[in-house]
Design a protein around this motif. Structure first.
Motif, PDB file in Angstrom:
ATOM      1  N   ALA A  18      26.606  67.472  43.522  1.00  0.00           N
ATOM      2  CA  ALA A  18      27.290  68.578  42.849  1.00  0.00           C
ATOM      3  C   ALA A  18      28.791  68.494  43.063  1.00  0.00           C
ATOM      4  O   ALA A  18      29.586  68.721  42.142  1.00  0.00           O
ATOM      5  CB  ALA A  18      26.749  69.911  43.364  1.00  0.00           C
ATOM      6  N   ARG A  19      29.199  68.161  44.284  1.00  0.00           N
ATOM      7  CA  ARG A  19      30.628  68.056  44.582  1.00  0.00           C
ATOM      8  C   ARG A  19      31.272  66.928  43.788  1.00  0.00           C
ATOM      9  O   ARG A  19      32.361  67.081  43.228  1.00  0.00           O
ATOM     10  CB  ARG A  19      30.833  67.822  46.086  1.00  0.00           C
ATOM     11  N   LEU A  20      30.589  65.800  43.693  1.00  0.00           N
ATOM     12  CA  LEU A  20      31.159  64.621  43.033  1.00  0.00           C
ATOM     13  C   LEU A  20      31.301  64.802  41.527  1.00  0.00           C
ATOM     14  O   LEU A  20      32.201  64.219  40.906  1.00  0.00           O
ATOM     15  CB  LEU A  20      30.314  63.387  43.339  1.00  0.00           C
ATOM     16  N   ILE A  21      30.400  65.582  40.930  1.00  0.00           N
ATOM     17  CA  ILE A  21      30.503  65.785  39.482  1.00  0.00           C
ATOM     18  C   ILE A  21      31.105  67.145  39.149  1.00  0.00           C
ATOM     19  O   ILE A  21      31.184  67.520  37.985  1.00  0.00           O
ATOM     20  CB  ILE A  21      29.119  65.643  38.794  1.00  0.00           C
ATOM     21  N   ARG A  22      31.502  67.891  40.200  1.00  0.00           N
ATOM     22  CA  ARG A  22      32.132  69.197  40.041  1.00  0.00           C
ATOM     23  C   ARG A  22      31.232  70.182  39.299  1.00  0.00           C
ATOM     24  O   ARG A  22      31.627  70.790  38.308  1.00  0.00           O
ATOM     25  CB  ARG A  22      33.480  69.045  39.339  1.00  0.00           C
ATOM     26  N   TRP A 163      31.282  53.404  38.901  1.00  0.00           N
ATOM     27  CA  TRP A 163      32.077  54.449  38.272  1.00  0.00           C
ATOM     28  C   TRP A 163      33.411  54.593  38.968  1.00  0.00           C
ATOM     29  O   TRP A 163      33.464  54.740  40.187  1.00  0.00           O
ATOM     30  CB  TRP A 163      31.324  55.785  38.318  1.00  0.00           C
ATOM     31  N   PHE A 164      34.489  54.518  38.173  1.00  0.00           N
ATOM     32  CA  PHE A 164      35.834  54.787  38.644  1.00  0.00           C
ATOM     33  C   PHE A 164      36.208  56.177  38.135  1.00  0.00           C
ATOM     34  O   PHE A 164      36.500  56.341  36.947  1.00  0.00           O
ATOM     35  CB  PHE A 164      36.814  53.744  38.101  1.00  0.00           C
ATOM     36  N   PRO A 165      36.162  57.200  38.988  1.00  0.00           N
ATOM     37  CA  PRO A 165      36.447  58.566  38.535  1.00  0.00           C
ATOM     38  C   PRO A 165      37.806  58.661  37.847  1.00  0.00           C
ATOM     39  O   PRO A 165      38.779  58.067  38.315  1.00  0.00           O
ATOM     40  CB  PRO A 165      36.419  59.385  39.831  1.00  0.00           C
ATOM     41  N   PRO A 166      37.882  59.389  36.742  1.00  0.00           N
ATOM     42  CA  PRO A 166      39.151  59.559  36.043  1.00  0.00           C
ATOM     43  C   PRO A 166      40.223  60.148  36.958  1.00  0.00           C
ATOM     44  O   PRO A 166      39.933  60.943  37.847  1.00  0.00           O
ATOM     45  CB  PRO A 166      38.800  60.533  34.904  1.00  0.00           C
ATOM     46  N   GLU A 167      41.451  59.726  36.747  1.00  0.00           N
ATOM     47  CA  GLU A 167      42.605  60.210  37.496  1.00  0.00           C
ATOM     48  C   GLU A 167      42.468  59.946  38.997  1.00  0.00           C
ATOM     49  O   GLU A 167      43.025  60.684  39.816  1.00  0.00           O
ATOM     50  CB  GLU A 167      42.826  61.704  37.242  1.00  0.00           C
ATOM     51  N   SER A 168      41.729  58.900  39.354  1.00  0.00           N
ATOM     52  CA  SER A 168      41.554  58.563  40.774  1.00  0.00           C
ATOM     53  C   SER A 168      41.723  57.052  40.930  1.00  0.00           C
ATOM     54  O   SER A 168      40.763  56.320  41.192  1.00  0.00           O
ATOM     55  CB  SER A 168      40.172  59.002  41.273  1.00  0.00           C
ATOM     56  N   LYS A 169      42.935  56.582  40.752  1.00  0.00           N
ATOM     57  CA  LYS A 169      43.226  55.148  40.777  1.00  0.00           C
ATOM     58  C   LYS A 169      42.830  54.521  42.105  1.00  0.00           C
ATOM     59  O   LYS A 169      43.143  55.021  43.177  1.00  0.00           O
ATOM     60  CB  LYS A 169      44.720  54.923  40.526  1.00  0.00           C
ATOM     61  N   ALA A 222      42.934  57.894  48.985  1.00  0.00           N
ATOM     62  CA  ALA A 222      41.760  58.627  49.467  1.00  0.00           C
ATOM     63  C   ALA A 222      42.070  60.111  49.611  1.00  0.00           C
ATOM     64  O   ALA A 222      41.258  60.967  49.245  1.00  0.00           O
ATOM     65  CB  ALA A 222      41.295  58.051  50.806  1.00  0.00           C
ATOM     66  N   VAL A 223      43.239  60.419  50.119  1.00  0.00           N
ATOM     67  CA  VAL A 223      43.631  61.820  50.309  1.00  0.00           C
ATOM     68  C   VAL A 223      43.738  62.525  48.959  1.00  0.00           C
ATOM     69  O   VAL A 223      43.246  63.655  48.799  1.00  0.00           O
ATOM     70  CB  VAL A 223      44.974  61.908  51.069  1.00  0.00           C
ATOM     71  N   ARG A 224      44.367  61.879  47.995  1.00  0.00           N
ATOM     72  CA  ARG A 224      44.491  62.491  46.658  1.00  0.00           C
ATOM     73  C   ARG A 224      43.129  62.771  46.061  1.00  0.00           C
ATOM     74  O   ARG A 224      42.888  63.845  45.493  1.00  0.00           O
ATOM     75  CB  ARG A 224      45.293  61.580  45.732  1.00  0.00           C
ATOM     76  N   TYR A 225      42.222  61.809  46.190  1.00  0.00           N
ATOM     77  CA  TYR A 225      40.880  61.970  45.619  1.00  0.00           C
ATOM     78  C   TYR A 225      40.121  63.098  46.298  1.00  0.00           C
ATOM     79  O   TYR A 225      39.546  63.971  45.628  1.00  0.00           O
ATOM     80  CB  TYR A 225      40.106  60.666  45.738  1.00  0.00           C
ATOM     81  N   GLU A 226      40.110  63.108  47.613  1.00  0.00           N
ATOM     82  CA  GLU A 226      39.353  64.122  48.350  1.00  0.00           C
ATOM     83  C   GLU A 226      39.940  65.520  48.140  1.00  0.00           C
ATOM     84  O   GLU A 226      39.199  66.491  48.010  1.00  0.00           O
ATOM     85  CB  GLU A 226      39.327  63.774  49.845  1.00  0.00           C
ATOM     86  N   GLU A 227      41.253  65.624  48.074  1.00  0.00           N
ATOM     87  CA  GLU A 227      41.855  66.932  47.834  1.00  0.00           C
ATOM     88  C   GLU A 227      41.576  67.425  46.426  1.00  0.00           C
ATOM     89  O   GLU A 227      41.437  68.627  46.205  1.00  0.00           O
ATOM     90  CB  GLU A 227      43.361  66.871  48.121  1.00  0.00           C
ATOM     91  N   ARG A 228      41.465  66.505  45.491  1.00  0.00           N
ATOM     92  CA  ARG A 228      41.108  66.899  44.118  1.00  0.00           C
ATOM     93  C   ARG A 228      39.685  67.421  44.086  1.00  0.00           C
ATOM     94  O   ARG A 228      39.377  68.396  43.377  1.00  0.00           O
ATOM     95  CB  ARG A 228      41.282  65.711  43.179  1.00  0.00           C
ATOM     96  N   LEU A 229      38.781  66.797  44.825  1.00  0.00           N
ATOM     97  CA  LEU A 229      37.396  67.273  44.879  1.00  0.00           C
ATOM     98  C   LEU A 229      37.314  68.666  45.489  1.00  0.00           C
ATOM     99  O   LEU A 229      36.475  69.469  45.090  1.00  0.00           O
ATOM    100  CB  LEU A 229      36.533  66.323  45.708  1.00  0.00           C
ATOM    101  N   ARG A 230      38.173  68.918  46.455  1.00  0.00           N
ATOM    102  CA  ARG A 230      38.133  70.192  47.162  1.00  0.00           C
ATOM    103  C   ARG A 230      38.925  71.294  46.453  1.00  0.00           C
ATOM    104  O   ARG A 230      38.860  72.448  46.852  1.00  0.00           O
ATOM    105  CB  ARG A 230      38.687  70.016  48.592  1.00  0.00           C
ATOM    106  N   ALA A 231      39.661  70.928  45.431  1.00  0.00           N
ATOM    107  CA  ALA A 231      40.516  71.915  44.730  1.00  0.00           C
ATOM    108  C   ALA A 231      39.649  72.969  44.058  1.00  0.00           C
ATOM    109  O   ALA A 231      38.608  72.658  43.499  1.00  0.00           O
ATOM    110  CB  ALA A 231      41.385  71.219  43.704  1.00  0.00           C
TER     111      ALA A 231
END
Length: 231
Positions: A18-22, A163-169, A222-231
Protein backbone atom coordinates in the motif's frame (compact mmCIF):
# COMPACT_ATOMS: atom_id res chain seq x y z
CA UNK A 1 6.16 -22.55 -3.02
CA UNK A 2 9.84 -23.50 -2.91
CA UNK A 3 12.20 -21.08 -1.16
CA UNK A 4 14.35 -20.77 -4.30
CA UNK A 5 11.35 -19.62 -6.34
CA UNK A 6 10.88 -16.65 -4.00
CA UNK A 7 14.19 -15.13 -5.07
CA UNK A 8 12.75 -13.72 -8.30
CA UNK A 9 9.23 -13.14 -7.00
CA UNK A 10 9.51 -10.19 -4.65
CA UNK A 11 7.88 -10.17 -1.22
CA UNK A 12 5.73 -7.32 0.10
CA UNK A 13 3.44 -7.19 3.10
CA UNK A 14 0.07 -5.65 2.32
CA UNK A 15 1.05 -2.56 4.31
CA UNK A 16 4.31 -2.21 2.40
CA UNK A 17 2.50 -2.72 -0.90
CA UNK A 18 0.00 0.00 0.00
CA UNK A 19 2.82 2.39 0.85
CA UNK A 20 4.70 1.70 -2.39
CA UNK A 21 1.69 2.30 -4.62
CA UNK A 22 0.30 5.09 -2.40
CA UNK A 23 -3.00 3.38 -1.67
CA UNK A 24 -5.05 2.99 1.50
CA UNK A 25 -3.92 -0.15 3.38
CA UNK A 26 -7.52 -1.26 3.99
CA UNK A 27 -8.24 -0.93 0.26
CA UNK A 28 -5.28 -3.15 -0.64
CA UNK A 29 -6.39 -5.70 1.95
CA UNK A 30 -9.88 -5.66 0.51
CA UNK A 31 -8.55 -6.16 -3.03
CA UNK A 32 -6.22 -9.00 -2.06
CA UNK A 33 -8.12 -10.70 0.77
CA UNK A 34 -11.75 -9.93 -0.02
CA UNK A 35 -14.16 -9.05 2.75
CA UNK A 36 -17.31 -10.10 4.56
CA UNK A 37 -19.71 -7.56 6.03
CA UNK A 38 -23.18 -7.61 7.49
CA UNK A 39 -25.92 -6.86 5.00
CA UNK A 40 -29.54 -6.96 6.18
CA UNK A 41 -30.18 -10.27 7.88
CA UNK A 42 -27.11 -11.90 6.39
CA UNK A 43 -23.62 -11.08 5.19
CA UNK A 44 -22.23 -9.80 1.92
CA UNK A 45 -19.08 -11.46 0.64
CA UNK A 46 -16.50 -10.18 -1.81
CA UNK A 47 -13.78 -12.48 -3.11
CA UNK A 48 -10.17 -11.31 -3.71
CA UNK A 49 -9.56 -9.82 -7.15
CA UNK A 50 -7.07 -12.61 -7.93
CA UNK A 51 -4.89 -15.27 -6.36
CA UNK A 52 -1.56 -13.72 -5.41
CA UNK A 53 1.87 -15.02 -6.31
CA UNK A 54 2.52 -15.83 -2.64
CA UNK A 55 -0.82 -17.33 -1.68
CA UNK A 56 0.71 -20.82 -1.41
CA UNK A 57 4.00 -19.68 0.14
CA UNK A 58 2.87 -20.48 3.68
CA UNK A 59 3.37 -17.01 5.17
CA UNK A 60 1.47 -16.30 8.39
CA UNK A 61 0.52 -12.83 7.16
CA UNK A 62 -0.88 -12.04 3.71
CA UNK A 63 1.77 -10.90 1.25
CA UNK A 64 2.06 -10.19 -2.45
CA UNK A 65 4.74 -10.55 -5.12
CA UNK A 66 6.16 -8.07 -7.60
CA UNK A 67 3.67 -8.87 -10.35
CA UNK A 68 0.84 -8.48 -7.85
CA UNK A 69 2.29 -5.11 -6.86
CA UNK A 70 2.32 -3.91 -10.47
CA UNK A 71 -1.30 -5.03 -10.94
CA UNK A 72 -2.29 -3.25 -7.73
CA UNK A 73 -0.92 0.01 -9.16
CA UNK A 74 -3.37 -0.36 -12.03
CA UNK A 75 -6.26 -1.26 -9.70
CA UNK A 76 -5.56 1.88 -7.65
CA UNK A 77 -5.48 4.02 -10.77
CA UNK A 78 -8.69 2.51 -12.12
CA UNK A 79 -10.59 2.92 -8.86
CA UNK A 80 -9.41 6.54 -8.59
CA UNK A 81 -10.72 7.07 -12.14
CA UNK A 82 -14.15 5.85 -11.01
CA UNK A 83 -14.06 2.24 -12.23
CA UNK A 84 -15.94 -0.07 -9.85
CA UNK A 85 -14.31 -3.16 -8.37
CA UNK A 86 -17.09 -5.20 -9.95
CA UNK A 87 -16.04 -4.00 -13.41
CA UNK A 88 -12.34 -4.44 -12.62
CA UNK A 89 -12.83 -8.01 -11.43
CA UNK A 90 -15.00 -8.91 -14.45
CA UNK A 91 -12.45 -7.34 -16.77
CA UNK A 92 -9.55 -9.21 -15.17
CA UNK A 93 -11.39 -12.50 -15.56
CA UNK A 94 -12.26 -11.82 -19.19
CA UNK A 95 -8.81 -10.49 -20.05
CA UNK A 96 -7.11 -13.43 -18.37
CA UNK A 97 -8.69 -15.73 -20.95
CA UNK A 98 -8.18 -13.30 -23.83
CA UNK A 99 -4.53 -12.52 -23.14
CA UNK A 100 -3.61 -15.90 -21.63
CA UNK A 101 -1.97 -14.40 -18.56
CA UNK A 102 -2.77 -14.31 -14.85
CA UNK A 103 -1.70 -10.65 -14.72
CA UNK A 104 -3.48 -8.91 -17.62
CA UNK A 105 -3.64 -5.36 -16.27
CA UNK A 106 0.10 -4.82 -16.73
CA UNK A 107 0.09 -6.23 -20.24
CA UNK A 108 0.57 -2.69 -21.62
CA UNK A 109 -2.64 -3.07 -23.61
CA UNK A 110 -5.11 -1.51 -21.27
CA UNK A 111 -6.57 1.94 -21.20
CA UNK A 112 -9.28 3.61 -19.20
CA UNK A 113 -11.67 6.48 -19.74
CA UNK A 114 -12.78 6.43 -16.09
CA UNK A 115 -15.75 4.13 -16.69
CA UNK A 116 -14.50 1.09 -18.54
CA UNK A 117 -11.18 -0.61 -19.02
CA UNK A 118 -10.16 -1.23 -22.58
CA UNK A 119 -7.73 -3.47 -24.37
CA UNK A 120 -5.86 -1.83 -27.22
CA UNK A 121 -5.01 -3.69 -30.40
CA UNK A 122 -3.53 -2.91 -33.82
CA UNK A 123 -5.62 -3.72 -36.89
CA UNK A 124 -3.16 -5.64 -39.07
CA UNK A 125 -4.99 -4.68 -42.26
CA UNK A 126 -5.09 -0.91 -41.67
CA UNK A 127 -2.41 -0.38 -39.04
CA UNK A 128 -4.90 1.62 -36.99
CA UNK A 129 -5.31 1.22 -33.25
CA UNK A 130 -8.73 0.15 -32.06
CA UNK A 131 -10.11 -0.18 -28.57
CA UNK A 132 -11.90 -3.27 -27.38
CA UNK A 133 -14.22 -3.29 -24.38
CA UNK A 134 -12.98 -6.53 -22.84
CA UNK A 135 -16.20 -7.16 -20.93
CA UNK A 136 -18.57 -6.70 -23.85
CA UNK A 137 -16.07 -7.78 -26.56
CA UNK A 138 -17.08 -4.80 -28.68
CA UNK A 139 -14.87 -2.52 -30.76
CA UNK A 140 -14.99 1.03 -29.44
CA UNK A 141 -13.95 3.83 -31.81
CA UNK A 142 -13.66 6.46 -29.10
CA UNK A 143 -10.53 8.45 -28.52
CA UNK A 144 -9.17 7.65 -25.09
CA UNK A 145 -6.17 9.49 -23.67
CA UNK A 146 -3.67 6.98 -22.34
CA UNK A 147 -2.73 7.67 -18.73
CA UNK A 148 0.91 7.16 -17.80
CA UNK A 149 0.12 3.96 -15.93
CA UNK A 150 3.03 2.00 -17.36
CA UNK A 151 5.76 4.60 -16.96
CA UNK A 152 8.96 3.09 -15.62
CA UNK A 153 7.95 -0.55 -15.99
CA UNK A 154 10.51 -2.70 -17.82
CA UNK A 155 9.27 -5.85 -19.52
CA UNK A 156 10.57 -9.23 -20.53
CA UNK A 157 8.25 -9.91 -23.43
CA UNK A 158 4.85 -9.04 -22.01
CA UNK A 159 5.76 -9.67 -18.35
CA UNK A 160 6.65 -6.83 -15.98
CA UNK A 161 10.14 -7.52 -14.61
CA UNK A 162 11.31 -4.26 -13.01
CA UNK A 163 9.86 -0.89 -12.06
CA UNK A 164 11.54 2.50 -11.89
CA UNK A 165 9.07 4.67 -9.93
CA UNK A 166 8.28 7.97 -11.67
CA UNK A 167 10.17 11.02 -10.41
CA UNK A 168 12.60 8.75 -8.53
CA UNK A 169 15.81 8.78 -10.57
CA UNK A 170 18.13 5.90 -9.82
CA UNK A 171 15.57 3.93 -7.75
CA UNK A 172 14.15 0.58 -8.86
CA UNK A 173 12.07 -2.34 -7.62
CA UNK A 174 13.61 -5.51 -9.01
CA UNK A 175 12.24 -8.83 -7.67
CA UNK A 176 15.60 -10.48 -8.37
CA UNK A 177 17.39 -8.08 -5.98
CA UNK A 178 16.70 -7.64 -2.26
CA UNK A 179 13.35 -9.47 -2.64
CA UNK A 180 11.97 -6.55 -4.63
CA UNK A 181 12.38 -3.83 -2.01
CA UNK A 182 13.20 -0.40 -3.50
CA UNK A 183 16.95 -0.03 -3.99
CA UNK A 184 19.39 2.56 -5.26
CA UNK A 185 20.31 0.77 -8.47
CA UNK A 186 23.98 1.79 -8.70
CA UNK A 187 24.63 1.11 -5.01
CA UNK A 188 22.45 -2.00 -4.58
CA UNK A 189 21.33 -0.82 -1.12
CA UNK A 190 17.64 -0.65 -0.07
CA UNK A 191 16.35 2.90 0.16
CA UNK A 192 14.75 2.32 3.56
CA UNK A 193 18.08 1.08 4.96
CA UNK A 194 19.83 4.23 3.78
CA UNK A 195 17.02 6.42 5.05
CA UNK A 196 17.07 4.90 8.54
CA UNK A 197 20.85 5.37 8.64
CA UNK A 198 20.37 8.96 7.48
CA UNK A 199 18.02 9.65 10.39
CA UNK A 200 20.33 7.87 12.84
CA UNK A 201 23.28 9.98 11.64
CA UNK A 202 21.44 13.23 12.28
CA UNK A 203 20.57 13.64 8.60
CA UNK A 204 24.24 13.69 7.61
CA UNK A 205 24.30 12.25 4.09
CA UNK A 206 28.07 12.16 3.86
CA UNK A 207 28.31 10.15 7.07
CA UNK A 208 25.88 7.59 5.64
CA UNK A 209 27.84 7.49 2.39
CA UNK A 210 31.03 6.71 4.31
CA UNK A 211 29.24 4.06 6.35
CA UNK A 212 28.08 2.20 3.23
CA UNK A 213 31.07 3.15 1.06
CA UNK A 214 28.85 4.72 -1.60
CA UNK A 215 28.58 8.10 -3.31
CA UNK A 216 26.62 10.74 -1.32
CA UNK A 217 24.37 11.22 -4.35
CA UNK A 218 23.03 7.69 -3.81
CA UNK A 219 22.10 8.58 -0.24
CA UNK A 220 20.41 11.72 -1.51
CA UNK A 221 18.40 9.68 -4.05
CA UNK A 222 17.25 7.28 -1.33
CA UNK A 223 16.27 10.13 0.98
CA UNK A 224 14.26 11.88 -1.74
CA UNK A 225 12.42 8.67 -2.57
CA UNK A 226 11.63 7.71 1.02
CA UNK A 227 10.50 11.21 1.94
CA UNK A 228 8.21 11.26 -1.09
CA UNK A 229 6.65 7.99 0.07
CA UNK A 230 6.11 9.44 3.52
CA UNK A 231 4.69 12.75 2.26
Amino acid sequence: MAQSSLLDTGIYSLGQAARLIRAEPRAVRRWMCGYKRKHGEGHRHSAPLWKTQLEDAGFEQAAVGFRDLMELRLVRAFTEAGVSLHVIKATIEAARDTLHTDYPLTSRRFLTDGRKIFESAINEATGDETLTDVRARQIVFTHVIKPSLYAGIEYDGNVARMWFPPESKGIALDPSRQFGTPIVVDAGVPTDTLYEAYLAEGKDRRAVARQFDIDPKHVAAAVRYEERLRA
